[in-house]
Design an enzyme around this catalytic site. Sequence first.
Site, PDB file in Angstrom:
ATOM      1  CG  ASN A 156      37.387  33.019   9.407  1.00 24.80           C
ATOM      2  OD1 ASN A 156      37.968  31.940   9.423  1.00 24.80           O
ATOM      3  ND2 ASN A 156      37.851  34.067   8.764  1.00 24.80           N
ATOM      4  CD  GLU A 252      47.914  31.123   4.130  1.00 26.51           C
ATOM      5  OE1 GLU A 252      48.535  30.613   3.185  1.00 26.51           O
ATOM      6  OE2 GLU A 252      47.889  32.359   4.313  1.00 26.51           O
ATOM      7  CB  CYS A 286      42.425  36.440   7.167  1.00 24.90           C
ATOM      8  SG  CYS A 286      42.139  35.457   5.713  1.00 24.90           S
ATOM      9  CD  GLU A 380      43.161  39.855  12.007  1.00 22.39           C
ATOM     10  OE1 GLU A 380      43.650  39.181  12.936  1.00 22.39           O
ATOM     11  OE2 GLU A 380      42.926  39.397  10.883  1.00 22.39           O
TER      12      GLU A 380
HETATM   13  P1  NAP Z   1      42.621  31.186  16.750  1.00 22.08           P
HETATM   14  O1  NAP Z   1      42.039  31.621  18.024  1.00 22.08           O
HETATM   15  O2  NAP Z   1      44.080  31.322  16.537  1.00 22.08           O
HETATM   16  O3  NAP Z   1      42.196  29.646  16.577  1.00 22.08           O
HETATM   17  C1  NAP Z   1      42.571  28.921  15.458  1.00 22.08           C
HETATM   18  C2  NAP Z   1      42.679  27.458  15.812  1.00 22.08           C
HETATM   19  O4  NAP Z   1      43.779  27.241  16.706  1.00 22.08           O
HETATM   20  C3  NAP Z   1      41.439  26.919  16.523  1.00 22.08           C
HETATM   21  O5  NAP Z   1      41.196  25.615  16.068  1.00 22.08           O
HETATM   22  C4  NAP Z   1      41.880  26.917  17.968  1.00 22.08           C
HETATM   23  O6  NAP Z   1      41.140  26.030  18.780  1.00 22.08           O
HETATM   24  C5  NAP Z   1      43.307  26.457  17.805  1.00 22.08           C
HETATM   25  N1  NAP Z   1      44.172  26.687  18.972  1.00 22.08           N
HETATM   26  C6  NAP Z   1      43.978  27.546  19.999  1.00 22.08           C
HETATM   27  N2  NAP Z   1      45.006  27.435  20.882  1.00 22.08           N
HETATM   28  C7  NAP Z   1      45.851  26.506  20.400  1.00 22.08           C
HETATM   29  C8  NAP Z   1      47.100  25.964  20.831  1.00 22.08           C
HETATM   30  N3  NAP Z   1      47.691  26.348  21.957  1.00 22.08           N
HETATM   31  N4  NAP Z   1      47.689  25.023  20.074  1.00 22.08           N
HETATM   32  C9  NAP Z   1      47.110  24.607  18.915  1.00 22.08           C
HETATM   33  N5  NAP Z   1      45.933  25.082  18.454  1.00 22.08           N
HETATM   34  C10 NAP Z   1      45.319  26.024  19.176  1.00 22.08           C
HETATM   35  O7  NAP Z   1      41.904  31.912  15.498  1.00 22.08           O
HETATM   36  P2  NAP Z   1      40.340  32.118  15.218  1.00 22.08           P
HETATM   37  O8  NAP Z   1      39.793  33.050  16.252  1.00 22.08           O
HETATM   38  O9  NAP Z   1      39.672  30.804  15.024  1.00 22.08           O
HETATM   39  O10 NAP Z   1      40.371  32.865  13.798  1.00 22.08           O
HETATM   40  C11 NAP Z   1      40.609  34.230  13.694  1.00 22.08           C
HETATM   41  C12 NAP Z   1      42.038  34.521  13.295  1.00 22.08           C
HETATM   42  O11 NAP Z   1      42.407  33.700  12.204  1.00 22.08           O
HETATM   43  C13 NAP Z   1      42.233  35.948  12.795  1.00 22.08           C
HETATM   44  O12 NAP Z   1      43.467  36.423  13.236  1.00 22.08           O
HETATM   45  C14 NAP Z   1      42.253  35.788  11.284  1.00 22.08           C
HETATM   46  O13 NAP Z   1      42.902  36.814  10.577  1.00 22.08           O
HETATM   47  C15 NAP Z   1      42.928  34.480  11.143  1.00 22.08           C
HETATM   48  N6  NAP Z   1      42.589  33.886   9.859  1.00 22.08           N
HETATM   49  C16 NAP Z   1      43.532  33.885   8.889  1.00 22.08           C
HETATM   50  C17 NAP Z   1      43.244  33.360   7.658  1.00 22.08           C
HETATM   51  C18 NAP Z   1      44.261  33.322   6.560  1.00 22.08           C
HETATM   52  O14 NAP Z   1      44.057  32.543   5.653  1.00 22.08           O
HETATM   53  N7  NAP Z   1      45.314  34.127   6.614  1.00 22.08           N
HETATM   54  C19 NAP Z   1      41.979  32.824   7.412  1.00 22.08           C
HETATM   55  C20 NAP Z   1      41.039  32.833   8.427  1.00 22.08           C
HETATM   56  C21 NAP Z   1      41.353  33.367   9.662  1.00 22.08           C
HETATM   57  P3  NAP Z   1      39.975  26.594  19.741  1.00 22.08           P
HETATM   58  O15 NAP Z   1      38.945  27.180  18.852  1.00 22.08           O
HETATM   59  O16 NAP Z   1      39.531  25.377  20.452  1.00 22.08           O
HETATM   60  O17 NAP Z   1      40.601  27.618  20.645  1.00 22.08           O
HETATM   61  O1  G3P Z   2      39.487  34.606   6.572  1.00 17.44           O
HETATM   62  C1  G3P Z   2      39.462  33.578   5.632  1.00 17.44           C
HETATM   63  C2  G3P Z   2      40.311  33.912   4.458  1.00 17.44           C
HETATM   64  O2  G3P Z   2      40.897  32.772   3.968  1.00 17.44           O
HETATM   65  C3  G3P Z   2      39.571  34.766   3.469  1.00 17.44           C
HETATM   66  O3  G3P Z   2      38.932  34.106   2.459  1.00 17.44           O
HETATM   67  O4  G3P Z   2      37.584  34.042   0.424  1.00 17.44           O
HETATM   68  O5  G3P Z   2      36.941  35.583   2.281  1.00 17.44           O
HETATM   69  O6  G3P Z   2      38.966  36.063   0.909  1.00 17.44           O
HETATM   70  P1  G3P Z   2      38.045  34.981   1.456  1.00 17.44           P
END
Ligand code: NAP
Ligand code: G3P
Length: 477
Positions: A156, A252, A286, A380
């Site tokens: 994202n 995160e 997020c 979520e």
């Molecule tokens: P995701 O599906 O967990 O993917 C995140 C990363 O992990 C990607 O690079 C993914 O690669 C990789 N990955 C997948 N399976 C893995 C494994 N078995 N081992 C190691 N790495 C692996 O998350 P997303 O869909 O990209 O992002 C959405 C989520 O992120 C939401 O839950 C959101 O809340 C959270 N988020 C949190 C924050 C924060 O700062 N708290 C910020 C942004 C997003 P692939 O893409 O190749 O599968």
């Molecule tokens: O989902 C990404 C997270 O880090 C949020 O960033 O700047 O949109 O609050 P921001």
Amino acid sequence: MNNKLHGLAYINNKFIDTDKKISINSAIDGTEIGSISALNKEQIDFAFESAHKAFYKWSFLNFDQRIEYILKFAEFFLEDKEVIANLITKEIGKSYPDALTEVIRSYEYIIATVEMYKKELVNPIIYDDSIHGIKNKIGKFYHVPIGVVLAISPFNYPINLSIAKIIPTLLVGNTIVFKPATYGSLVCSLIAKYFDKANFPEGVFNLVMGKGSEIGDYILTNRRIEGVTFTGSTDIGKKIAKALPAKNIVLELGGKDAAIVLDDIDIKKVAKEIVKGAFNFSGQRCTAIKRVIVLDSIADNLVEELKNNVLDLKIGNPFDGVDIIPLIDNKSLNYVLDLINDAIAHNANVITGNKVVGYNLLEPTLVDNVSTKSRLAWEEPFGPVLPVIRVKTIQEAISITNASNFGLQASIFTNNIEKAKLIARYLNVGTININKSPSRGPDIFPFIGVKDSGFGVQGIVDSLKAMTRIKGIVENN
Ligand code: NAP
Ligand code: G3P
């Protein structure tokens, strides 16, 4: 294939093409815009070995030598800002103005990180033993690098959340293996280009690509990993924590940020702020507001005003700078629709939205009277849906906020600041925003998730410290 792009991996300062390609389709309409080179196990091992070999030399450079390299990188990165922003929009469907803001924010992040590194980390912390009434010892405690760090970023904020991991990690003297999310890996492959142009020593920065579901588990077994900095879903975050205990880990993860609304507010102003906080980038943040918890006495009026603001949101093509854009994929869309249907089955009312109006494009959806028995109250969605949960008391609002497995941020809307500060003390989340939507920025602030929202702290200073350990040198007189 004429206009199609191809993203190469980058190991030990060489761009790597492979037989295995993953095609990258635009989130806007699903058309193929290019492909990336997916690595096999041997190539991944080589990336870690290269980073390991490079560590000694890189970590022994003077801090100002490392800064010089990083600033060179920043210069090339900024020069390409429109190209990068354009590709973010094309690949993951973020609106172009937001994509450009993401790139510029990343550049500013680099510059601020360099400044804070000089200010906070390059000099040792000094203690003596005068606390015991003597002065025989002087201890100098340094932040030193830990070795090879694995950085994994989400789709994202493909550029910003990658830069915010890579730059602090390298600046303090670590080397890196970086794996971007597959959605967003085409734009992330540009990052390697700027490292290459800036002429970094061999093996300091390595880019590995491939689907997490295929190579993720294997990557996590690599014996060279001393630290991991990860942003993404809670499920994968937990997997990392399990695979790599006793390493420097920053996670995160997901969120379910609540906006708690009391009955003394300016409804027009608050509704506008909540809708912005909930629906920007179709809720794929997020820190998006993912539930409104409102006192009954004001709920009807608030819902009416939320609806007016939702109806004003622009839907469509991200290149037109709209608010609501297609979701990253069909699975995500179906997940959001399931949550809405489950809420309806638990007697919630859809006030507006809930129509699919294009390729993975869901109208912004406002759902009132959401029961705490429904999944939408707790899960979520990562999509354009805002549930409203009505409560009778502030205590109930606090208790529902804290009953979530997540604990990223929360907002409190009230004109009574003292009351807001008191409520804030009871909320079990990383950060509480008074009269504003949740947000990660300003980037100098520590960014914290508790419970299933994370482990460790990010932010300009905190991300520098996260990938160091303290080393002491004691002079005895
Ligand atoms: P995701 O599906 O967990 O993917 C995140 C990363 O992990 C990607 O690079 C993914 O690669 C990789 N990955 C997948 N399976 C893995 C494994 N078995 N081992 C190691 N790495 C692996 O998350 P997303 O869909 O990209 O992002 C959405 C989520 O992120 C939401 O839950 C959101 O809340 C959270 N988020 C949190 C924050 C924060 O700062 N708290 C910020 C942004 C997003 P692939 O893409 O190749 O599968
Ligand atoms: O989902 C990404 C997270 O880090 C949020 O960033 O700047 O949109 O609050 P921001």
